[in-house]
Scaffold this motif. Structure first.
Motif, PDB file in Angstrom:
ATOM      1  N   THR A  51      13.771   0.022  31.999  1.00 42.57           N
ATOM      2  CA  THR A  51      12.511  -0.792  31.559  1.00 42.57           C
ATOM      3  C   THR A  51      11.366  -0.405  32.203  1.00 42.57           C
ATOM      4  O   THR A  51      10.342  -0.174  31.331  1.00 42.57           O
ATOM      5  CB  THR A  51      12.759  -2.250  31.999  1.00 42.57           C
ATOM      6  OG1 THR A  51      13.832  -2.897  31.638  1.00 42.57           O
ATOM      7  CG2 THR A  51      11.409  -3.183  31.944  1.00 42.57           C
ATOM      8  N   PHE A  52      11.733   0.037  33.541  1.00 41.10           N
ATOM      9  CA  PHE A  52      10.336   0.786  34.168  1.00 41.10           C
ATOM     10  C   PHE A  52       9.950   1.945  33.499  1.00 41.10           C
ATOM     11  O   PHE A  52       8.906   2.496  33.201  1.00 41.10           O
ATOM     12  CB  PHE A  52      10.382   0.976  35.708  1.00 41.10           C
ATOM     13  CG  PHE A  52       9.406   1.910  36.374  1.00 41.10           C
ATOM     14  CD1 PHE A  52       8.240   1.073  36.517  1.00 41.10           C
ATOM     15  CD2 PHE A  52       9.626   3.055  36.599  1.00 41.10           C
ATOM     16  CE1 PHE A  52       7.477   1.758  37.417  1.00 41.10           C
ATOM     17  CE2 PHE A  52       8.697   3.880  37.219  1.00 41.10           C
ATOM     18  CZ  PHE A  52       7.491   3.270  37.661  1.00 41.10           C
ATOM     19  N   LEU A  53      10.924   3.069  33.247  1.00 43.61           N
ATOM     20  CA  LEU A  53      10.515   4.295  32.600  1.00 43.61           C
ATOM     21  C   LEU A  53       9.915   4.264  31.265  1.00 43.61           C
ATOM     22  O   LEU A  53       9.230   5.074  31.121  1.00 43.61           O
ATOM     23  CB  LEU A  53      11.703   5.006  32.961  1.00 43.61           C
ATOM     24  CG  LEU A  53      11.978   5.752  34.133  1.00 43.61           C
ATOM     25  CD1 LEU A  53      13.553   6.371  34.174  1.00 43.61           C
ATOM     26  CD2 LEU A  53      10.904   6.801  34.726  1.00 43.61           C
ATOM     27  N   LEU A  54      10.534   3.294  30.569  1.00 44.93           N
ATOM     28  CA  LEU A  54      10.127   3.161  29.292  1.00 44.93           C
ATOM     29  C   LEU A  54       8.768   2.680  29.227  1.00 44.93           C
ATOM     30  O   LEU A  54       8.008   3.124  28.373  1.00 44.93           O
ATOM     31  CB  LEU A  54      11.042   2.080  28.606  1.00 44.93           C
ATOM     32  CG  LEU A  54      10.447   1.950  26.859  1.00 44.93           C
ATOM     33  CD1 LEU A  54      10.414   3.311  26.323  1.00 44.93           C
ATOM     34  CD2 LEU A  54      11.474   0.990  26.115  1.00 44.93           C
ATOM     35  N   GLN A  55       8.426   1.512  30.075  1.00 40.99           N
ATOM     36  CA  GLN A  55       6.988   0.940  30.011  1.00 40.99           C
ATOM     37  C   GLN A  55       5.975   2.310  30.531  1.00 40.99           C
ATOM     38  O   GLN A  55       4.966   2.352  29.797  1.00 40.99           O
ATOM     39  CB  GLN A  55       6.843  -0.128  30.978  1.00 40.99           C
ATOM     40  CG  GLN A  55       7.813  -1.286  30.357  1.00 40.99           C
ATOM     41  CD  GLN A  55       7.584  -2.672  30.830  1.00 40.99           C
ATOM     42  OE1 GLN A  55       7.114  -2.437  32.203  1.00 40.99           O
ATOM     43  NE2 GLN A  55       8.003  -3.533  30.538  1.00 40.99           N
ATOM     44  N   PHE A  56       6.289   2.710  31.383  1.00 44.59           N
ATOM     45  CA  PHE A  56       5.725   4.072  32.144  1.00 44.59           C
ATOM     46  C   PHE A  56       5.300   5.149  31.156  1.00 44.59           C
ATOM     47  O   PHE A  56       4.093   5.638  30.849  1.00 44.59           O
ATOM     48  CB  PHE A  56       6.249   4.584  33.285  1.00 44.59           C
ATOM     49  CG  PHE A  56       5.674   5.824  33.892  1.00 44.59           C
ATOM     50  CD1 PHE A  56       4.631   5.986  34.753  1.00 44.59           C
ATOM     51  CD2 PHE A  56       6.167   6.971  33.511  1.00 44.59           C
ATOM     52  CE1 PHE A  56       4.023   7.055  35.188  1.00 44.59           C
ATOM     53  CE2 PHE A  56       5.683   8.368  33.980  1.00 44.59           C
ATOM     54  CZ  PHE A  56       4.577   8.392  34.871  1.00 44.59           C
ATOM     55  N   SER A  57       6.312   5.330  30.426  1.00 45.06           N
ATOM     56  CA  SER A  57       6.306   6.572  29.332  1.00 45.06           C
ATOM     57  C   SER A  57       5.392   6.118  28.237  1.00 45.06           C
ATOM     58  O   SER A  57       4.473   6.956  27.888  1.00 45.06           O
ATOM     59  CB  SER A  57       7.755   6.814  28.706  1.00 45.06           C
ATOM     60  OG  SER A  57       8.533   7.354  29.921  1.00 45.06           O
ATOM     61  N   VAL A  58       5.443   4.957  27.809  1.00 44.60           N
ATOM     62  CA  VAL A  58       4.670   4.483  26.638  1.00 44.60           C
ATOM     63  C   VAL A  58       3.256   4.405  27.186  1.00 44.60           C
ATOM     64  O   VAL A  58       2.408   4.796  26.092  1.00 44.60           O
ATOM     65  CB  VAL A  58       5.086   3.102  26.204  1.00 44.60           C
ATOM     66  CG1 VAL A  58       3.990   2.184  25.373  1.00 44.60           C
ATOM     67  CG2 VAL A  58       6.461   3.044  25.529  1.00 44.60           C
ATOM     68  N   ILE A  59       2.897   3.902  28.203  1.00 42.67           N
ATOM     69  CA  ILE A  59       1.532   3.911  28.557  1.00 42.67           C
ATOM     70  C   ILE A  59       0.952   5.359  28.899  1.00 42.67           C
ATOM     71  O   ILE A  59      -0.101   5.597  28.373  1.00 42.67           O
ATOM     72  CB  ILE A  59       1.537   3.212  29.965  1.00 42.67           C
ATOM     73  CG1 ILE A  59       1.793   1.775  30.069  1.00 42.67           C
ATOM     74  CG2 ILE A  59      -0.103   3.373  30.819  1.00 42.67           C
ATOM     75  CD1 ILE A  59       1.988   1.118  31.430  1.00 42.67           C
ATOM     76  N   GLY A  60       1.945   6.378  29.139  1.00 42.46           N
ATOM     77  CA  GLY A  60       1.343   7.845  29.637  1.00 42.46           C
ATOM     78  C   GLY A  60       1.246   8.221  27.994  1.00 42.46           C
ATOM     79  O   GLY A  60       0.313   9.141  27.629  1.00 42.46           O
ATOM     80  N   LEU A  61       1.806   8.069  27.122  1.00 41.50           N
ATOM     81  CA  LEU A  61       1.667   8.395  25.733  1.00 41.50           C
ATOM     82  C   LEU A  61       0.360   7.975  25.301  1.00 41.50           C
ATOM     83  O   LEU A  61      -0.100   8.683  24.311  1.00 41.50           O
ATOM     84  CB  LEU A  61       2.770   7.996  24.780  1.00 41.50           C
ATOM     85  CG  LEU A  61       4.062   8.888  25.161  1.00 41.50           C
ATOM     86  CD1 LEU A  61       5.299   8.116  24.079  1.00 41.50           C
ATOM     87  CD2 LEU A  61       4.008  10.236  24.835  1.00 41.50           C
ATOM     88  N   GLY A  62      -0.202   6.959  25.738  1.00 46.28           N
ATOM     89  CA  GLY A  62      -1.440   6.643  25.270  1.00 46.28           C
ATOM     90  C   GLY A  62      -2.666   7.458  25.754  1.00 46.28           C
ATOM     91  O   GLY A  62      -3.525   7.620  24.892  1.00 46.28           O
ATOM     92  N   PHE A  63      -2.401   8.383  26.444  1.00 45.46           N
ATOM     93  CA  PHE A  63      -3.250   9.437  26.872  1.00 45.46           C
ATOM     94  C   PHE A  63      -3.242  10.413  25.758  1.00 45.46           C
ATOM     95  O   PHE A  63      -4.046  11.369  25.830  1.00 45.46           O
ATOM     96  CB  PHE A  63      -3.097   9.873  28.033  1.00 45.46           C
ATOM     97  CG  PHE A  63      -3.692   9.154  29.416  1.00 45.46           C
ATOM     98  CD1 PHE A  63      -5.034   8.988  29.604  1.00 45.46           C
ATOM     99  CD2 PHE A  63      -2.653   8.137  29.921  1.00 45.46           C
ATOM    100  CE1 PHE A  63      -5.621   8.135  30.777  1.00 45.46           C
ATOM    101  CE2 PHE A  63      -3.205   7.404  31.146  1.00 45.46           C
ATOM    102  CZ  PHE A  63      -4.691   7.184  31.246  1.00 45.46           C
ATOM    103  N   GLY A  64      -2.471  10.688  24.824  1.00 45.50           N
ATOM    104  CA  GLY A  64      -2.345  11.534  23.755  1.00 45.50           C
ATOM    105  C   GLY A  64      -2.681  10.910  22.498  1.00 45.50           C
ATOM    106  O   GLY A  64      -2.538  11.599  21.583  1.00 45.50           O
ATOM    107  N   MET A  65      -3.373   9.725  22.364  1.00 51.44           N
ATOM    108  CA  MET A  65      -3.713   9.051  21.270  1.00 51.44           C
ATOM    109  C   MET A  65      -5.029   9.051  20.887  1.00 51.44           C
ATOM    110  O   MET A  65      -5.792   8.764  21.954  1.00 51.44           O
ATOM    111  CB  MET A  65      -2.942   7.539  21.227  1.00 51.44           C
ATOM    112  CG  MET A  65      -1.631   7.451  21.329  1.00 51.44           C
ATOM    113  SD  MET A  65      -0.478   8.149  20.089  1.00 51.44           S
ATOM    114  CE  MET A  65       1.277   8.208  20.862  1.00 51.44           C
ATOM    115  N   ASN A  66      -5.472   8.739  19.795  1.00 52.25           N
ATOM    116  CA  ASN A  66      -6.914   8.779  19.410  1.00 52.25           C
ATOM    117  C   ASN A  66      -6.852   7.321  18.825  1.00 52.25           C
ATOM    118  O   ASN A  66      -6.256   6.878  17.800  1.00 52.25           O
ATOM    119  CB  ASN A  66      -7.172   9.562  18.290  1.00 52.25           C
ATOM    120  CG  ASN A  66      -8.717   9.683  17.889  1.00 52.25           C
ATOM    121  OD1 ASN A  66      -8.977   8.795  16.752  1.00 52.25           O
ATOM    122  ND2 ASN A  66      -9.566  10.254  18.605  1.00 52.25           N
ATOM    123  N   ALA A  67      -7.981   6.586  19.244  1.00 51.12           N
ATOM    124  CA  ALA A  67      -8.147   5.100  18.795  1.00 51.12           C
ATOM    125  C   ALA A  67      -8.481   4.684  17.525  1.00 51.12           C
ATOM    126  O   ALA A  67      -7.815   4.098  16.800  1.00 51.12           O
ATOM    127  CB  ALA A  67      -9.141   4.673  19.711  1.00 51.12           C
TER     128      ALA A  67
END
Length: 321
Positions: free
Chosen positions: A64-80
């Motif tokens: 649970t922790f790693l998945l949520q952390f990873s998803v948040i981190g992937l946000g830094f590779g996304m364009n709004a």
């Protein structure tokens, strides 16, 4: 007798140290991106069935922790702006696929005579976002540990298969990055496998799949409220996926704050490593006892629903999109 007991205890300790060493070795390989997410998941399945899992009590919390952390981190590779465009495109298909899957799941559960609560958990897991949906819905319907475990087992088994099957089908059908990302988000249950499969397919597929899947995960809230009404559950606490808000913040920072450009690629790389470790730990939950405990009827329901949503999503994207 004492000697035998002492020897058995020593063997157990040796075995435990061996298990821990093997887990540490695989996580080391994940940290340095030596193995891919699908291979990490496969390692987890093989290792847990040969050597066992020395961290059973921590496994689910770590996932649970790693998945949520990873998803948040992937946000830094996304364009709004790209994310908003993808979200709009998948919106109607998301609504239709969620409710049609839930309705079909109800009828399948009755036809197969699957336990009502187990059936509903499998349907919600397939319709929305896999294990996260089951974790949110289970306290609402007050399911017992066995009912929740069976539903999670079904979802995790099919997730593991999806991680290998979907990229293969995508390449065979020559799906574009955009179409594959949307299909992943609609038809693969859990966010971890959606991101893993899309990442394997390409950067554009990853952005679309992650955005649409997280928008889909927000449907946990209305479906939880609807579930509480159907099951007449009073005073049920609804779990809200707050980490999605942090994903949006990360995406906005990456899109509109130029200073983040320096660190964003590094955060994304760390997030992808976190995802690989997550998939290894998910694989490590799929031991032979889990497979046996699932049972034929719940598994059949899960497979039928999965085929339905996969075919519906693919046909809609190819011919109605």
């Amino acid at each position: 007798m004492k000697t035998k007991e002492h020897t058995a205890s020593q063997l157990f300790e040796v075995n435990r140290y061996l298990q821990q060493a093997i887990f540490a070795a695989v996580i080391f390989l994940c940290l340095f991106s030596i193995i891919s997410p699908p291979i990490a998941l496969l390692f987890g399945v093989v290792i847990v069935n040969i050597f066992g899992n020395p961290f059973v009590e921590f496994n689910n919390k770590a996932i649970t922790f790693l998945l949520q952390f990873s998803v948040i981190g992937l946000g830094f590779g996304m364009n709004a702006s790209s994310a908003i465009s993808a979200g709009k495109e998948g919106f109607l298909l998301t609504i239709f696929s969620i409710f049609s899957t839930l309705i079909l799941g109800t009828f399948l559960g009755k036809w197969l005579k699957t336990d009502k609560k187990t059936s509903h958990l499998i349907s919600c897991g397939t319709a929305i976002c896999g294990g996260s949906a089951i974790a949110a819905i289970s306290p609402v319907i007050k399911s017992n540990e066995n009912q929740t475990s069976i539903a999670l087992g079904v979802i995790f088994i099919l997730n593991s298969i999806a991680l290998f099957v979907f990229p293969f089908i995508g390449h065979q059908l020559d799906l574009s990055q955009k179409d594959f990302g949307l299909w992943c988000a609609i038809a693969i249950h859990d966010t971890s496998s959606v991101v893993g499969a899309a990442n394997k397919y390409g950067a554009e597929a990853l952005q679309i799949a992650t955005t649409v899947k997280l928008a889909r995960a927000l449907w946990i809230i209305p479906i939880s409220i609807l579930t509480a009404a159907i099951f007449k559950s009073k005073n049920s606490k609804i779990k809200i996926p707050y980490f999605i808000g942090l994903f949006i913040v990360a995406m906005l920072l990456n899109s509109y704050v130029p200073a983040t450009a320096v660190i964003a690629p590094h955060i994304v790389n760390i997030a992808k490593i976190g995802l690989t470790i997550t998939l290894f730990l998910i694989g490590a939950t799929l031991n032979i006892n889990t497979l046996k405990s699932v049972g034929v009827k719940p598994l059949l329901q899960g497979v039928f629903l999965w085929i339905f949503i996969a075919v519906l999503g693919l046909v809609s994207i190819l011919y109605l999109g």
